[in-house]
Design a protein around this motif. Structure first.
Motif, PDB file in Angstrom:
ATOM      1  N   PHE A 162     -17.658  13.843 -14.330  1.00  0.00           N
ATOM      2  CA  PHE A 162     -18.154  12.995 -13.261  1.00  0.00           C
ATOM      3  C   PHE A 162     -17.082  13.009 -12.173  1.00  0.00           C
ATOM      4  O   PHE A 162     -15.893  12.936 -12.473  1.00  0.00           O
ATOM      5  CB  PHE A 162     -18.371  11.562 -13.763  1.00  0.00           C
ATOM      6  N   ARG A 163     -17.476  13.123 -10.938  1.00  0.00           N
ATOM      7  CA  ARG A 163     -16.500  13.229  -9.857  1.00  0.00           C
ATOM      8  C   ARG A 163     -15.604  11.988  -9.791  1.00  0.00           C
ATOM      9  O   ARG A 163     -16.060  10.863  -9.991  1.00  0.00           O
ATOM     10  CB  ARG A 163     -17.206  13.388  -8.506  1.00  0.00           C
ATOM     11  N   HIS A 164     -14.331  12.213  -9.492  1.00  0.00           N
ATOM     12  CA  HIS A 164     -13.428  11.093  -9.210  1.00  0.00           C
ATOM     13  C   HIS A 164     -13.673  10.685  -7.754  1.00  0.00           C
ATOM     14  O   HIS A 164     -12.874  10.942  -6.854  1.00  0.00           O
ATOM     15  CB  HIS A 164     -11.979  11.520  -9.431  1.00  0.00           C
ATOM     16  N   GLN A 165     -14.800  10.038  -7.571  1.00  0.00           N
ATOM     17  CA  GLN A 165     -15.342   9.797  -6.235  1.00  0.00           C
ATOM     18  C   GLN A 165     -14.874   8.483  -5.636  1.00  0.00           C
ATOM     19  O   GLN A 165     -14.940   8.304  -4.421  1.00  0.00           O
ATOM     20  CB  GLN A 165     -16.874   9.819  -6.322  1.00  0.00           C
ATOM     21  N   CYS A 166     -14.410   7.575  -6.470  1.00  0.00           N
ATOM     22  CA  CYS A 166     -14.001   6.251  -5.991  1.00  0.00           C
ATOM     23  C   CYS A 166     -12.516   6.009  -6.193  1.00  0.00           C
ATOM     24  O   CYS A 166     -11.934   6.438  -7.195  1.00  0.00           O
ATOM     25  CB  CYS A 166     -14.775   5.150  -6.709  1.00  0.00           C
ATOM     26  N   GLU A 167     -11.925   5.346  -5.233  1.00  0.00           N
ATOM     27  CA  GLU A 167     -10.634   4.711  -5.425  1.00  0.00           C
ATOM     28  C   GLU A 167     -10.865   3.208  -5.325  1.00  0.00           C
ATOM     29  O   GLU A 167     -11.949   2.758  -4.939  1.00  0.00           O
ATOM     30  CB  GLU A 167      -9.613   5.218  -4.400  1.00  0.00           C
ATOM     31  N   PHE A 168      -9.849   2.443  -5.684  1.00  0.00           N
ATOM     32  CA  PHE A 168     -10.060   1.017  -5.862  1.00  0.00           C
ATOM     33  C   PHE A 168      -9.006   0.201  -5.128  1.00  0.00           C
ATOM     34  O   PHE A 168      -7.897   0.667  -4.888  1.00  0.00           O
ATOM     35  CB  PHE A 168     -10.061   0.672  -7.351  1.00  0.00           C
ATOM     36  N   ILE A 169      -9.393  -1.024  -4.789  1.00  0.00           N
ATOM     37  CA  ILE A 169      -8.499  -1.947  -4.094  1.00  0.00           C
ATOM     38  C   ILE A 169      -8.569  -3.287  -4.816  1.00  0.00           C
ATOM     39  O   ILE A 169      -9.390  -4.155  -4.482  1.00  0.00           O
ATOM     40  CB  ILE A 169      -8.898  -2.122  -2.606  1.00  0.00           C
ATOM     41  N   PRO A 170      -7.763  -3.475  -5.865  1.00  0.00           N
ATOM     42  CA  PRO A 170      -7.695  -4.810  -6.453  1.00  0.00           C
ATOM     43  C   PRO A 170      -7.154  -5.782  -5.421  1.00  0.00           C
ATOM     44  O   PRO A 170      -6.235  -5.457  -4.676  1.00  0.00           O
ATOM     45  CB  PRO A 170      -6.738  -4.640  -7.636  1.00  0.00           C
ATOM     46  N   TRP A 171      -7.750  -6.972  -5.367  1.00  0.00           N
ATOM     47  CA  TRP A 171      -7.311  -7.927  -4.357  1.00  0.00           C
ATOM     48  C   TRP A 171      -7.071  -9.297  -4.983  1.00  0.00           C
ATOM     49  O   TRP A 171      -7.599  -9.633  -6.030  1.00  0.00           O
ATOM     50  CB  TRP A 171      -8.312  -8.018  -3.208  1.00  0.00           C
ATOM     51  N   GLY A 172      -6.244 -10.038  -4.297  1.00  0.00           N
ATOM     52  CA  GLY A 172      -5.934 -11.388  -4.738  1.00  0.00           C
ATOM     53  C   GLY A 172      -5.436 -12.210  -3.569  1.00  0.00           C
ATOM     54  O   GLY A 172      -5.400 -11.746  -2.422  1.00  0.00           O
ATOM     55  N   THR A 173      -5.054 -13.424  -3.861  1.00  0.00           N
ATOM     56  CA  THR A 173      -4.547 -14.324  -2.835  1.00  0.00           C
ATOM     57  C   THR A 173      -3.348 -15.098  -3.359  1.00  0.00           C
ATOM     58  O   THR A 173      -3.144 -15.220  -4.567  1.00  0.00           O
ATOM     59  CB  THR A 173      -5.622 -15.329  -2.376  1.00  0.00           C
ATOM     60  N   LYS A 174      -2.578 -15.619  -2.441  1.00  0.00           N
ATOM     61  CA  LYS A 174      -1.467 -16.496  -2.794  1.00  0.00           C
ATOM     62  C   LYS A 174      -2.035 -17.900  -2.945  1.00  0.00           C
ATOM     63  O   LYS A 174      -2.175 -18.644  -1.976  1.00  0.00           O
ATOM     64  CB  LYS A 174      -0.376 -16.457  -1.720  1.00  0.00           C
ATOM     65  N   GLY A 175      -2.434 -18.223  -4.162  1.00  0.00           N
ATOM     66  CA  GLY A 175      -3.093 -19.497  -4.395  1.00  0.00           C
ATOM     67  C   GLY A 175      -4.593 -19.365  -4.198  1.00  0.00           C
ATOM     68  O   GLY A 175      -5.188 -18.328  -4.497  1.00  0.00           O
ATOM     69  N   ILE A 176      -5.220 -20.397  -3.687  1.00  0.00           N
ATOM     70  CA  ILE A 176      -6.673 -20.428  -3.567  1.00  0.00           C
ATOM     71  C   ILE A 176      -7.156 -19.472  -2.479  1.00  0.00           C
ATOM     72  O   ILE A 176      -6.437 -19.167  -1.528  1.00  0.00           O
ATOM     73  CB  ILE A 176      -7.183 -21.854  -3.278  1.00  0.00           C
ATOM     74  N   VAL A 177      -8.387 -19.005  -2.639  1.00  0.00           N
ATOM     75  CA  VAL A 177      -9.009 -18.179  -1.601  1.00  0.00           C
ATOM     76  C   VAL A 177      -9.361 -19.081  -0.429  1.00  0.00           C
ATOM     77  O   VAL A 177      -9.988 -20.138  -0.615  1.00  0.00           O
ATOM     78  CB  VAL A 177     -10.280 -17.491  -2.145  1.00  0.00           C
ATOM     79  N   PRO A 178      -8.970 -18.713   0.793  1.00  0.00           N
ATOM     80  CA  PRO A 178      -9.239 -19.590   1.938  1.00  0.00           C
ATOM     81  C   PRO A 178     -10.729 -19.697   2.242  1.00  0.00           C
ATOM     82  O   PRO A 178     -11.474 -18.722   2.107  1.00  0.00           O
ATOM     83  CB  PRO A 178      -8.495 -18.901   3.088  1.00  0.00           C
ATOM     84  N   ARG A 179     -11.177 -20.885   2.642  1.00  0.00           N
ATOM     85  CA  ARG A 179     -12.554 -21.064   3.108  1.00  0.00           C
ATOM     86  C   ARG A 179     -12.573 -20.773   4.607  1.00  0.00           C
ATOM     87  O   ARG A 179     -11.999 -21.521   5.398  1.00  0.00           O
ATOM     88  CB  ARG A 179     -13.039 -22.487   2.824  1.00  0.00           C
ATOM     89  N   LEU A 180     -13.226 -19.685   4.983  1.00  0.00           N
ATOM     90  CA  LEU A 180     -13.180 -19.213   6.358  1.00  0.00           C
ATOM     91  C   LEU A 180     -14.443 -19.590   7.113  1.00  0.00           C
ATOM     92  O   LEU A 180     -15.533 -19.660   6.535  1.00  0.00           O
ATOM     93  CB  LEU A 180     -13.015 -17.688   6.388  1.00  0.00           C
ATOM     94  N   THR A 181     -14.295 -19.805   8.394  1.00  0.00           N
ATOM     95  CA  THR A 181     -15.439 -20.067   9.271  1.00  0.00           C
ATOM     96  C   THR A 181     -15.536 -19.039  10.397  1.00  0.00           C
ATOM     97  O   THR A 181     -16.565 -18.953  11.060  1.00  0.00           O
ATOM     98  CB  THR A 181     -15.329 -21.474   9.891  1.00  0.00           C
ATOM     99  N   ASP A 182     -14.474 -18.261  10.612  1.00  0.00           N
ATOM    100  CA  ASP A 182     -14.435 -17.327  11.737  1.00  0.00           C
ATOM    101  C   ASP A 182     -14.686 -15.875  11.343  1.00  0.00           C
ATOM    102  O   ASP A 182     -14.834 -15.007  12.207  1.00  0.00           O
ATOM    103  CB  ASP A 182     -13.078 -17.421  12.445  1.00  0.00           C
ATOM    104  N   ARG A 183     -14.771 -15.581  10.049  1.00  0.00           N
ATOM    105  CA  ARG A 183     -14.969 -14.213   9.577  1.00  0.00           C
ATOM    106  C   ARG A 183     -15.343 -14.254   8.103  1.00  0.00           C
ATOM    107  O   ARG A 183     -15.172 -15.265   7.442  1.00  0.00           O
ATOM    108  CB  ARG A 183     -13.704 -13.373   9.789  1.00  0.00           C
TER     109      ARG A 183
END
Length: 275
Positions: A162-183
């Motif tokens: 199977f093609r190695h078609q994907c790369e990955f971006i694990p993501w996290g935050t410093k503490g809680i995930v911000p609640r955004l209103t502008d994006r």
């Protein structure tokens, strides 16, 4: 390509970081590049400065500890043909040393991040679990996984794969995930092909992909890339109206990144020229 209007209010955190880091290799408007080792430079970053760590470090996938002098072109370029793209260092660590090294630079970035700052780090399937561990060891709360589909032209060793078609971006935050209103909310998967005219590094990522990712940074906020390579995170920051600081060990790549940033600030995308 028209550049999005940036928030013209001076970013105090950007100015504080420059004061601590000293004279940059290159600076133009809201973007600065520093040449040197990221562990040395990151130790000088002030606290509470960064809105997002966004980076594409050496993956060290399949690396053996004895392969310190191995040329990455043999792994990342078909038939070893670089087409004029410079090589790069740091791609030799085995899995245990890779995790330890990543934990160090991620923890330094964590200390410089604001509360609720984002952490986005590219990696491949081999080192995915290792990078997820390193992000958490560095202090960030692991929140999920973004996939990047490179398209049907992705290589496979032979027809049985199977093609190695994907790369990955694990993501996290410093503490809680911000609640955004502008994006946001932001996509969890991107299908963006690689164009050779937009690829200035052996492992360079598409500029449109990086433009999507830097949108997690607030308008006029500060992105940080400790392995900026040919400067795609910084170019994307220009196009999206964000401030950015990048570190890069290679003088050749610092020069390439500077030229690309200057072009982006003129509203152009510098094209890679094969050699």
């Amino acid at each position: 390509m028209a550049r999005k209007q940036s928030n013209r209010r001076k970013n105090k955190q950007y100015e504080a970081a420059k004061k601590n880091l000293g004279k940059p290799f290159f600076e133009s408007k809201e973007i600065a590049i520093y040449q040197g080792d990221t562990l040395e430079l990151s130790s000088k970053l002030p606290a509470n400065a960064i809105d997002a760590l966004i980076t594409d470090p050496p993956y060290c996938s399949g690396a053996a500890g004895c392969a310190v002098m191995a040329d990455p072109s043999k792994k990342y370029c078909q038939s070893g043909k670089t087409l004029g793209r410079p090589s790069f260092g740091g791609d030799f660590r085995d899995q245990r040393s890779f995790k330890y090294w990543c934990s160090l630079w991620i923890s330094q970035a964590f200390n410089a991040c604001k509360d609720s700052a984002y952490c986005l780090v590219f990696i491949d399937w081999r080192q995915l679990a290792t990078m997820i561990d390193a992000i958490q060891a560095g202090g960030f709360c692991y929140k999920g996984l973004i996939s990047w589909d490179k398209g049907g032209s992705a290589r496979a060793p032979h027809k049985g794969y199977f093609r190695h078609q994907c790369e990955f971006i694990p993501w996290g935050t410093k503490g809680i995930v911000p609640r955004l209103t502008d994006r946001g909310p932001f996509a969890g998967s991107y299908s963006i092909g690689v164009k050779q005219t937009d690829k200035h590094h052996m492992t360079g990522k598409p500029t449109p992909l990086m433009q999507k990712l830097v949108q997690c940074v607030p308008s006029g906020g500060l992105a940080f890339d400790p392995f900026c390579g040919s400067g795609t995170t910084l170019v994307a920051s220009v196009l999206e109206g964000r401030y950015a600081i990048g570190f890069e060990a290679s003088e050749q790549y610092c020069e390439i990144a500077a030229r690309r940033i200057e072009a982006a600030q003129r509203g152009e995308l510098l094209k890679f020229q094969k050699q």
